[in-house]
Scaffold this active site. Structure first.
Site, short mmCIF file in Angstrom:
data_model
loop_
_atom_site.label_atom_id
_atom_site.label_comp_id
_atom_site.label_asym_id
_atom_site.label_seq_id
_atom_site.Cartn_x
_atom_site.Cartn_y
_atom_site.Cartn_z
N TYR A 144 0.83 -1.20 0.00
CA TYR A 144 0.00 0.00 0.00
C TYR A 144 0.86 1.24 0.00
O TYR A 144 2.08 1.16 0.19
CB TYR A 144 -0.96 -0.02 1.20
N ARG A 183 8.25 4.38 -4.26
CA ARG A 183 8.28 3.34 -3.22
C ARG A 183 7.24 2.25 -3.52
O ARG A 183 7.48 1.06 -3.27
CB ARG A 183 8.05 3.96 -1.84
N ARG A 229 -7.75 -20.44 -2.50
CA ARG A 229 -6.73 -20.28 -1.46
C ARG A 229 -5.63 -21.33 -1.60
O ARG A 229 -5.87 -22.52 -1.46
CB ARG A 229 -7.36 -20.36 -0.06
N LYS A 234 6.48 -1.89 1.97
CA LYS A 234 5.28 -1.32 2.59
C LYS A 234 4.13 -2.31 2.45
O LYS A 234 3.19 -2.11 1.68
CB LYS A 234 4.94 0.05 2.00
N GLU A 269 11.54 2.18 14.46
CA GLU A 269 10.73 3.30 13.95
C GLU A 269 9.40 3.30 14.69
O GLU A 269 9.15 2.46 15.55
CB GLU A 269 10.52 3.15 12.44
N LEU A 276 10.97 0.98 7.25
CA LEU A 276 10.41 1.48 6.00
C LEU A 276 11.17 2.75 5.62
O LEU A 276 11.33 3.64 6.46
CB LEU A 276 8.93 1.82 6.19
N1 PDD Z 1 2.85 5.13 7.47
N2 PDD Z 1 7.46 3.79 9.12
C1 PDD Z 1 6.33 3.08 9.06
C2 PDD Z 1 6.29 1.74 9.68
C3 PDD Z 1 5.20 3.61 8.40
O1 PDD Z 1 4.07 2.90 8.32
C4 PDD Z 1 5.27 4.91 7.82
C5 PDD Z 1 4.13 5.53 7.09
C6 PDD Z 1 6.49 5.61 7.92
C7 PDD Z 1 6.68 6.98 7.32
O2 PDD Z 1 6.75 6.92 5.93
P1 PDD Z 1 6.27 8.15 5.04
O3 PDD Z 1 7.01 9.35 5.52
O4 PDD Z 1 6.65 7.76 3.68
O5 PDD Z 1 4.78 8.31 5.23
C8 PDD Z 1 7.57 5.02 8.57
C9 PDD Z 1 1.70 5.59 6.72
C10 PDD Z 1 1.50 7.07 6.76
C11 PDD Z 1 0.48 4.82 7.15
O6 PDD Z 1 0.62 3.62 7.31
O7 PDD Z 1 -0.58 5.41 7.31
#
Ligand code: PDD
Length: 285
Positions: A33, A52, A100, A147, A180, A205
């Site tokens: 996503y 990404r 499945r 992601k 993170e 990520l």
């Molecule tokens: N999340 N680390 C993780 C685990 C994340 O899920 C996200 C983003 C980030 C920051 O990445 P970016 O700056 O590209 O948004 C770091 C999104 C916003 C979400 O899951 O809603």
């Protein structure tokens, strides 16, 4: 929430936007996503999000059902059709619906869905007050650079934050180093004024906001140290902040109930938020 969603080529009212119960995103979390912010009705840092998405798809050997250029048009259409001035656009690609079976199905078209959400990003009360974070063990798999929609560990981490009266959870690896946030990149600022964040690797990520914020920090002569930091070092930091698409830059004022500095958002976080906002507006699509 979106009134109009996108599902495999069609724009539909949310109630009619449906996928199969056999979709592999639903059964196996076999999908990826992206989330991009919208400010003034325009997409923020979207080239990085699209790049990404393409990379995540490649890592899963999953082919997008439409070219990336068309995905951007879908994002723009979702913003326009839902009248989103400020908020976010969500996109998800899965390996499609098939009987499945764990291994990849043959001849199955991937699923592509999207929706939009309105959200106050600029006038966030958290930007003014700062947020509190709690640390939790990082329970995730080994390819956190993808992601993936497999977000159970992040759901549990965020729930732990909510139950602790905090806004975000910082996940901690077996060595005691912060990886993170559950949905954001983690930064501290040492008492000597160095901005510290973990280098990109399979452990985190690669945040799109992280990338732009680090570039801005460098451009403005701020000191950057890309290295892992421990929870103990974070407790002792001068300030801390997070970055993510939907929160931009948010100051952190307490970690595990320990106040940072004087308990107010720090100068680096305030400055980087303002620099990022100027950059975001200037480069919005
Ligand atoms: N999340 N680390 C993780 C685990 C994340 O899920 C996200 C983003 C980030 C920051 O990445 P970016 O700056 O590209 O948004 C770091 C999104 C916003 C979400 O899951 O809603």
């Amino acid at each position: 929430m979106s009134d109009i969603a996108y599902v495999n080529g069609a724009y539909l009212p949310l109630a009619d936007a449906q996928i199969s119960i056999l979709d592999r995103g639903f059964l196996f979390a076999d999908g990826v996503y992206e989330v991009a912010a919208v400010i003034d009705g325009r997409l923020i840092d979207n080239d990085a999000h699209i790049a990404r998405l393409e990379r995540s798809l490649g890592e899963l050997r999953l082919e997008s059902p439409v070219p990336m250029a068309e995905i951007v048009e879908i994002e723009k259409a979702l913003v326009a059709r839902n009248g989103v001035a400020e908020g976010m656009v969500y996109l998800q690609v899965t390996r499609g619906a098939a009987e499945r079976d764990f291994s990849f199905p043959k001849g199955v078209k991937p699923t592509l869905i999207g929706f939009a959400q309105k959200k106050n990003i600029l006038a966030s009360p958290y930007a003014e007050k700062g947020i509190k974070v709690v640390t939790v063990p990082d329970l995730r798999w080994a390819r956190r650079d993808i992601k993936s929609v497999a977000l159970l560990a992040q759901v549990l981490a965020k729930q732990a934050a909510t139950e602790a009266g905090c806004h975000e959870a910082w996940m901690v690896d077996a060595g005691g180093f912060v990886t993170e946030g559950s949905s954001s990149t983690a930064f501290i600022v040492t008492r000597a004024g160095a901005i510290v964040t973990r280098p990109n690797s399979e452990a985190i990520l690669p945040g799109c906001t992280r990338r732009s914020v680090l570039a801005l920090a460098q451009e403005h002569g701020l000191k950057i140290e890309e290295r892992a930091f421990t929870v103990a070092e974070a407790y002792d930091a001068g300030e801390a902040f997070l970055t993510s698409a939907s929160n931009l830059v948010l100051p952190i004022v307490a970690i595990d109930g320990r106040q940072l500095g004087d308990g107010a958002p720090g100068p680096h976080a305030r400055r980087l938020r303002s620099l990022y906002l100027d950059f975001a507006r200037a480069t919005a699509l």
